[in-house]
Design an enzyme around this catalytic site. Structure first.
Site, PDB file in Angstrom:
ATOM      1  N   ASP A 236       8.989   0.756   7.105  1.00 13.23           N
ATOM      2  CA  ASP A 236       7.715   0.454   7.777  1.00 13.23           C
ATOM      3  C   ASP A 236       7.903  -0.941   8.380  1.00 13.23           C
ATOM      4  O   ASP A 236       7.569  -1.951   7.761  1.00 13.23           O
ATOM      5  CB  ASP A 236       6.593   0.501   6.732  1.00 13.23           C
TER       6      ASP A 236
ATOM      7  N   ASP B 288      17.211  -8.971   2.958  1.00 12.07           N
ATOM      8  CA  ASP B 288      16.995  -8.761   4.381  1.00 12.07           C
ATOM      9  C   ASP B 288      17.313  -7.290   4.674  1.00 12.07           C
ATOM     10  O   ASP B 288      18.459  -6.857   4.512  1.00 12.07           O
ATOM     11  CB  ASP B 288      17.936  -9.694   5.165  1.00 12.07           C
TER      12      ASP B 288
ATOM     13  N   CYS C  12       3.107  -0.050  13.281  1.00 15.23           N
ATOM     14  CA  CYS C  12       1.726   0.012  13.778  1.00 15.23           C
ATOM     15  C   CYS C  12       1.687  -0.560  15.193  1.00 15.23           C
ATOM     16  O   CYS C  12       0.675  -1.062  15.637  1.00 15.23           O
ATOM     17  CB  CYS C  12       0.757  -0.702  12.838  1.00 15.23           C
TER      18      CYS C  12
ATOM     19  N   GLY D 281       0.820  -1.219   0.000  1.00 14.82           N
ATOM     20  CA  GLY D 281       0.000   0.000   0.000  1.00 14.82           C
ATOM     21  C   GLY D 281       0.848   1.260   0.000  1.00 14.82           C
ATOM     22  O   GLY D 281       0.618   2.176  -0.801  1.00 14.82           O
ATOM     23  N   LYS D 282       1.850   1.293   0.882  1.00 11.67           N
ATOM     24  CA  LYS D 282       2.649   2.525   0.969  1.00 11.67           C
ATOM     25  C   LYS D 282       3.527   2.670  -0.267  1.00 11.67           C
ATOM     26  O   LYS D 282       3.755   3.775  -0.756  1.00 11.67           O
ATOM     27  CB  LYS D 282       3.468   2.533   2.258  1.00 11.67           C
TER      28      LYS D 282
HETATM   29  C1  LIG Z   1       4.459  -3.882   8.502  1.00  5.56           C
HETATM   30  S1  LIG Z   1       4.679  -4.935   7.150  1.00  5.56           S
HETATM   31  C2  LIG Z   1       4.886  -3.786   5.842  1.00  5.56           C
HETATM   32  C3  LIG Z   1       3.615  -3.192   5.310  1.00  5.56           C
HETATM   33  C4  LIG Z   1       3.844  -2.387   4.040  1.00  5.56           C
HETATM   34  N1  LIG Z   1       4.785  -1.320   4.244  1.00  5.56           N
HETATM   35  C5  LIG Z   1       2.573  -1.832   3.439  1.00  5.56           C
HETATM   36  O1  LIG Z   1       2.312  -0.639   3.582  1.00  5.56           O
HETATM   37  O2  LIG Z   1       1.842  -2.595   2.794  1.00  5.56           O
HETATM   38  C6  LIG Z   1       6.299  -5.530   7.401  1.00  5.56           C
HETATM   39  C7  LIG Z   1       6.882  -6.346   6.261  1.00  5.56           C
HETATM   40  O3  LIG Z   1       8.249  -6.585   6.569  1.00  5.56           O
HETATM   41  C8  LIG Z   1       8.631  -7.798   5.961  1.00  5.56           C
HETATM   42  N2  LIG Z   1       9.895  -8.219   6.608  1.00  5.56           N
HETATM   43  C9  LIG Z   1      10.053  -8.849   7.798  1.00  5.56           C
HETATM   44  N3  LIG Z   1      11.366  -9.006   8.074  1.00  5.56           N
HETATM   45  C10 LIG Z   1      12.043  -8.470   7.022  1.00  5.56           C
HETATM   46  C11 LIG Z   1      13.430  -8.329   6.715  1.00  5.56           C
HETATM   47  N4  LIG Z   1      14.381  -8.759   7.570  1.00  5.56           N
HETATM   48  N5  LIG Z   1      13.780  -7.728   5.553  1.00  5.56           N
HETATM   49  C12 LIG Z   1      12.828  -7.287   4.688  1.00  5.56           C
HETATM   50  N6  LIG Z   1      11.500  -7.405   4.925  1.00  5.56           N
HETATM   51  C13 LIG Z   1      11.119  -7.979   6.078  1.00  5.56           C
HETATM   52  C14 LIG Z   1       7.434  -8.713   6.195  1.00  5.56           C
HETATM   53  O4  LIG Z   1       7.420  -9.766   5.247  1.00  5.56           O
HETATM   54  C15 LIG Z   1       6.262  -7.730   6.044  1.00  5.56           C
HETATM   55  O5  LIG Z   1       5.730  -7.807   4.754  1.00  5.56           O
END
Ligand SMILES: C[S@@+](CC[C@H](N)C(=O)[O-])C[C@H]1O[C@@H](n2cnc3c(N)ncnc32)[C@H](O)[C@@H]1O
Length: 292
Positions: free
Chosen positions: A179, A161, A232, A111-112
């Site tokens: 985010d 990552d 969030c 979304g963002k």
């Molecule tokens: C809060 S959500 C993001 C929501 C997104 N920004 C949106 O607005 O739709 C966090 C995301 O971080 C990803 N994530 C978790 N650990 C991560 C890492 N080490 N590196 C990259 N992405 C990661 C997850 O798969 C998840 O999709």
């Protein structure tokens, strides 16, 4: 029963953090979510004549507690994107301009990133990164549902990552959105299995990863560029706590920009939107400018 864990531990932990406000916050977290509808400029859909507006957002929007699900219009693109109004604030805080190089480090479902794409107007570079392959597929899907392919030429999806990105690239981007994955207490409250398994160590562990990601973000943004950190989460360990740690570990290398929006409230280091007062959120953001 150990009162530091499970539903009771959860209540105790957040009541200690938010005092008597916790009861109101908990009620608000359990209420149905509201959404803004951000109009897709590639669909000819028209908003109703008298939309209810949320002050202070630069994208076209409408509030609707029972807003219908988005749908494809005859041009072949989906009419609007539904999101929590507070989720638009990090994109506002990035203050994007066409031509900038931007990375959204934890981008899925997207979304963002989509809002960033609308601001960049296919100029410069937008990298939407997410470590999860399944969730990256959702980024592609959303972009294809909302934007013509010809409007995605500046867009790349990657699967690194976020906490290690700085090992490969340094001082490259004008703006970075982090985010971060977080405690997301609203989801914990909605899911009895998660709530039963909750323990205070959870937010501490998440905060550890979030700080590694923020440190990495600060390395990959150019000197003079901006990192917007958002979650969030309600846990202060994951919000101002992360910025406090940045002051300890990276002192002299950044300055904080204090954002102000039409809804929400200032915190020690950033801005927070809480649902008991605004009906939006919870959402936290801090704006970090790299200076060295
Ligand atoms: C809060 S959500 C993001 C929501 C997104 N920004 C949106 O607005 O739709 C966090 C995301 O971080 C990803 N994530 C978790 N650990 C991560 C890492 N080490 N590196 C990259 N992405 C990661 C997850 O798969 C998840 O999709």
């Amino acid at each position: 029963m150990n009162a530091t864990k499970g539903p009771e531990g959860f209540d105790t932990f957040y009541r200690e953090m938010y005092g008597e406000r916790w009861d109101r916050l908990k009620l608000a977290l359990l209420a149905p979510k509201k959404h803004v509808a951000v109009k897709n400029p590639f669909s000819k859909f028209r908003m109703p004549e008298h939309p209810l507006t949320v002050q202070g957002l630069s994208l076209e929007h409408e509030v609707g507690e029972n807003f219908p699900q988005p749908e494809k219009t005859e041009e072949g693109y989906t009419n609007y994107y539904l999101m929590d109004a507070a989720s638009l604030l990090p994109v506002e805080a990035l203050d994007l301009h066409p031509g900038e190089r931007v990375v959204d480090l934890c981008a899925a479902p997207g979304g963002k990133s989509l809002m960033c794409a609308l601001k960049l107007q296919n100029k410069g570079l937008l990298v939407s990164n997410d470590r999860s392959a399944a969730r990256r597929a959702r980024i592609h899907k959303i972009f294809d549902e909302y934007l013509p392919k010809s409007e995605q030429m500046n867009h790349k999806v990657t699967g690194h990552d976020a906490s290690k990105w700085c090992l490969y690239e340094k001082s490259i981007y004008d703006k970075v959105l982090l985010d971060a994955p977080c405690s997301s207490e609203r989801h914990v409250l909605e899911d009895s299995k998660e709530l039963n398994q909750w323990a205070p160590g959870r937010t501490k562990a998440i905060a550890f990863t979030q700080f590694a990601m923020l440190a990495s973000a600060l390395d990959i943004v150019k000197v003079g560029g901006t990192v917007v950190y958002s979650t969030c989460a309600l846990s202060k360990l994951e919000n101002d706590g992360i910025i406090a740690k940045l002051f300890q570990k990276r002192s002299g290398k950044f300055e904080l920009i204090r954002p102000e929006f039409a809804f929400g409230e200032p915190t020690e280091h950033g801005w927070q939107v809480l649902p008991d007062v605004t009906g939006w959120g919870p959402f936290y953001l801090a704006v970090v400018k790299r200076t060295k």
